[in-house]
Design a protein around this motif. Structure first.
Motif, PDB file in Angstrom:
ATOM      1  N   ASP A 103       0.836  -1.209   0.000  1.00  0.00           N
ATOM      2  CA  ASP A 103       0.000   0.000   0.000  1.00  0.00           C
ATOM      3  C   ASP A 103       0.868   1.255   0.000  1.00  0.00           C
ATOM      4  O   ASP A 103       0.565   2.226  -0.713  1.00  0.00           O
ATOM      5  CB  ASP A 103      -0.948   0.015   1.206  1.00  0.00           C
ATOM      6  N   ASP A 104       1.945   1.248   0.793  1.00  0.00           N
ATOM      7  CA  ASP A 104       2.885   2.381   0.803  1.00  0.00           C
ATOM      8  C   ASP A 104       3.470   2.592  -0.594  1.00  0.00           C
ATOM      9  O   ASP A 104       3.549   3.723  -1.081  1.00  0.00           O
ATOM     10  CB  ASP A 104       4.043   2.134   1.778  1.00  0.00           C
ATOM     11  N   HIS A 105       3.870   1.505  -1.229  1.00  0.00           N
ATOM     12  CA  HIS A 105       4.436   1.599  -2.581  1.00  0.00           C
ATOM     13  C   HIS A 105       3.435   2.202  -3.556  1.00  0.00           C
ATOM     14  O   HIS A 105       3.810   3.017  -4.409  1.00  0.00           O
ATOM     15  CB  HIS A 105       4.852   0.215  -3.092  1.00  0.00           C
ATOM     16  N   SER A 106       2.189   1.791  -3.447  1.00  0.00           N
ATOM     17  CA  SER A 106       1.162   2.311  -4.362  1.00  0.00           C
ATOM     18  C   SER A 106       1.018   3.821  -4.225  1.00  0.00           C
ATOM     19  O   SER A 106       0.912   4.535  -5.224  1.00  0.00           O
ATOM     20  CB  SER A 106      -0.183   1.629  -4.092  1.00  0.00           C
ATOM     21  N   ALA A 107       1.018   4.306  -2.990  1.00  0.00           N
ATOM     22  CA  ALA A 107       0.907   5.754  -2.761  1.00  0.00           C
ATOM     23  C   ALA A 107       2.122   6.481  -3.348  1.00  0.00           C
ATOM     24  O   ALA A 107       1.982   7.525  -3.995  1.00  0.00           O
ATOM     25  CB  ALA A 107       0.774   6.042  -1.269  1.00  0.00           C
ATOM     26  N   VAL A 108       3.309   5.938  -3.135  1.00  0.00           N
ATOM     27  CA  VAL A 108       4.531   6.545  -3.662  1.00  0.00           C
ATOM     28  C   VAL A 108       4.500   6.532  -5.190  1.00  0.00           C
ATOM     29  O   VAL A 108       4.842   7.530  -5.838  1.00  0.00           O
ATOM     30  CB  VAL A 108       5.791   5.823  -3.117  1.00  0.00           C
ATOM     31  N   GLU A 109       4.052   5.443  -5.776  1.00  0.00           N
ATOM     32  CA  GLU A 109       4.032   5.359  -7.242  1.00  0.00           C
ATOM     33  C   GLU A 109       3.070   6.369  -7.852  1.00  0.00           C
ATOM     34  O   GLU A 109       3.362   6.960  -8.890  1.00  0.00           O
ATOM     35  CB  GLU A 109       3.684   3.936  -7.689  1.00  0.00           C
ATOM     36  N   ARG A 110       1.951   6.598  -7.189  1.00  0.00           N
ATOM     37  CA  ARG A 110       1.025   7.625  -7.695  1.00  0.00           C
ATOM     38  C   ARG A 110       1.674   9.010  -7.632  1.00  0.00           C
ATOM     39  O   ARG A 110       1.525   9.810  -8.561  1.00  0.00           O
ATOM     40  CB  ARG A 110      -0.286   7.594  -6.906  1.00  0.00           C
ATOM     41  N   MET A 111       2.414   9.297  -6.567  1.00  0.00           N
ATOM     42  CA  MET A 111       3.116  10.579  -6.477  1.00  0.00           C
ATOM     43  C   MET A 111       4.197  10.686  -7.551  1.00  0.00           C
ATOM     44  O   MET A 111       4.382  11.746  -8.151  1.00  0.00           O
ATOM     45  CB  MET A 111       3.742  10.752  -5.085  1.00  0.00           C
ATOM     46  N   LEU A 112       4.911   9.585  -7.784  1.00  0.00           N
ATOM     47  CA  LEU A 112       5.947   9.595  -8.824  1.00  0.00           C
ATOM     48  C   LEU A 112       5.344   9.851 -10.195  1.00  0.00           C
ATOM     49  O   LEU A 112       5.933  10.561 -11.012  1.00  0.00           O
ATOM     50  CB  LEU A 112       6.709   8.262  -8.832  1.00  0.00           C
ATOM     51  N   LYS A 113       4.186   9.287 -10.449  1.00  0.00           N
ATOM     52  CA  LYS A 113       3.521   9.504 -11.734  1.00  0.00           C
ATOM     53  C   LYS A 113       3.150  10.977 -11.894  1.00  0.00           C
ATOM     54  O   LYS A 113       3.330  11.562 -12.961  1.00  0.00           O
ATOM     55  CB  LYS A 113       2.267   8.617 -11.841  1.00  0.00           C
ATOM     56  N   GLU A 114       2.666  11.581 -10.812  1.00  0.00           N
ATOM     57  CA  GLU A 114       2.331  13.006 -10.853  1.00  0.00           C
ATOM     58  C   GLU A 114       3.594  13.853 -11.036  1.00  0.00           C
ATOM     59  O   GLU A 114       3.604  14.806 -11.813  1.00  0.00           O
ATOM     60  CB  GLU A 114       1.599  13.398  -9.565  1.00  0.00           C
ATOM     61  N   LEU A 115       4.669  13.479 -10.351  1.00  0.00           N
ATOM     62  CA  LEU A 115       5.933  14.204 -10.452  1.00  0.00           C
ATOM     63  C   LEU A 115       6.516  14.102 -11.861  1.00  0.00           C
ATOM     64  O   LEU A 115       7.121  15.054 -12.359  1.00  0.00           O
ATOM     65  CB  LEU A 115       6.939  13.652  -9.433  1.00  0.00           C
ATOM     66  N   GLU A 116       6.300  12.987 -12.512  1.00  0.00           N
ATOM     67  CA  GLU A 116       6.812  12.758 -13.863  1.00  0.00           C
ATOM     68  C   GLU A 116       6.354  13.859 -14.829  1.00  0.00           C
ATOM     69  O   GLU A 116       7.083  14.226 -15.742  1.00  0.00           O
ATOM     70  CB  GLU A 116       6.335  11.386 -14.352  1.00  0.00           C
ATOM     71  N   GLY A 117       5.178  14.413 -14.591  1.00  0.00           N
ATOM     72  CA  GLY A 117       4.638  15.443 -15.468  1.00  0.00           C
ATOM     73  C   GLY A 117       4.991  16.864 -15.067  1.00  0.00           C
ATOM     74  O   GLY A 117       4.467  17.815 -15.647  1.00  0.00           O
ATOM     75  N   CYS A 118       5.868  17.041 -14.091  1.00  0.00           N
ATOM     76  CA  CYS A 118       6.213  18.388 -13.600  1.00  0.00           C
ATOM     77  C   CYS A 118       7.622  18.793 -13.994  1.00  0.00           C
ATOM     78  O   CYS A 118       8.574  18.046 -13.796  1.00  0.00           O
ATOM     79  CB  CYS A 118       6.159  18.417 -12.074  1.00  0.00           C
ATOM     80  N   ASP A 119       7.758  19.996 -14.512  1.00  0.00           N
ATOM     81  CA  ASP A 119       9.081  20.584 -14.689  1.00  0.00           C
ATOM     82  C   ASP A 119       9.535  21.129 -13.340  1.00  0.00           C
ATOM     83  O   ASP A 119       8.713  21.390 -12.457  1.00  0.00           O
ATOM     84  CB  ASP A 119       9.021  21.746 -15.688  1.00  0.00           C
ATOM     85  N   ALA A 120      10.828  21.350 -13.204  1.00  0.00           N
ATOM     86  CA  ALA A 120      11.368  21.876 -11.950  1.00  0.00           C
ATOM     87  C   ALA A 120      10.781  23.251 -11.620  1.00  0.00           C
ATOM     88  O   ALA A 120      10.693  23.629 -10.462  1.00  0.00           O
ATOM     89  CB  ALA A 120      12.888  21.954 -12.018  1.00  0.00           C
ATOM     90  N   GLU A 121      10.344  23.995 -12.656  1.00  0.00           N
ATOM     91  CA  GLU A 121       9.773  25.328 -12.436  1.00  0.00           C
ATOM     92  C   GLU A 121       8.297  25.267 -12.033  1.00  0.00           C
ATOM     93  O   GLU A 121       7.731  26.266 -11.585  1.00  0.00           O
ATOM     94  CB  GLU A 121       9.883  26.176 -13.708  1.00  0.00           C
ATOM     95  N   ASP A 122       7.668  24.120 -12.213  1.00  0.00           N
ATOM     96  CA  ASP A 122       6.248  23.939 -11.890  1.00  0.00           C
ATOM     97  C   ASP A 122       6.043  24.161 -10.391  1.00  0.00           C
ATOM     98  O   ASP A 122       6.821  23.667  -9.574  1.00  0.00           O
ATOM     99  CB  ASP A 122       5.816  22.520 -12.291  1.00  0.00           C
TER     100      ASP A 122
END
Length: 187
Positions: free
Chosen positions: A77-96
């Protein structure tokens, strides 16, 4: 990633590597493009680590540790939460504007997960398994990380047997994408 040693030593070394990446990201000013490259490297390391744990560590915990099913379910369950955050982070530039918030949330989730594994799960596994079993698990973890995906796939299965069947294919596709885009190259 591939440090050597038994499963506990291998995964603990991974944890220190991830902590170092968080520190390096935090040391750079907001908006610095190097933060995006480091976030990609962090994502690669976290995804590989998680996939390997889900393929080999958690099935061993279920098999050898008392109440292992509950422990493994919590970690997945912890991994699933982290993976969802990583997916969201994947779409962000450092300036976002979301980048820093996501990095901070991710760091908090990963830090809590790591502390739980190192203080609870690893000692229970060490009590329940022989040194030979722990060494063999370390070898399996290292092999799994080499074949694992490098990008978050939140909808992918996270328990055997489906995860062991699908992860290598996703990993191959991710590595080709990374090679073509230059993602994950050391700066």
């Amino acid at each position: 990633m591939g440090h050597g040693g038994n499963v506990i030593a291998e995964l603990t070394a991974d944890h220190r590597e991830v902590e170092s990446l968080f520190e390096r990201i935090g040391a750079l000013p907001a908006g610095d493009g190097e933060r995006r490259r480091l976030a990609d490297q962090l994502t690669i390391e976290l995804v590989r680590h998680s996939v390997a744990e889900e393929e080999y560590l958690y099935p061993a915990v279920r098999r050898y540790v008392d109440d292992g099913d509950d422990l493994a379910d919590k970690e997945i369950d912890d991994h699933s939460a982290v993976e969802r955050m990583l997916k969201e982070l994947e779409g962000c530039d450092a300036e976002d504007t979301r980048f820093d918030s996501l990095i901070n949330r991710l760091k908090e989730a990963v830090t809590t997960h790591v502390a739980d594994e190192e203080s609870r799960l690893f000692p229970l596994l060490a009590e329940s398994c022989s040194a030979d079993q722990l060494d063999k698990l370390g070898d399996k973890i290292r092999r799994a990380k080499k074949m694992a995906p490098t990008r978050p796939h939140p909808a992918a299965p996270d328990t055997p047997p489906a995860n062991k069947l699908l992860a290598p294919g996703a990993g191959m596709v991710d590595r080709v994408r990374d090679m073509l885009s230059g993602r994950g190259r050391q700066g």
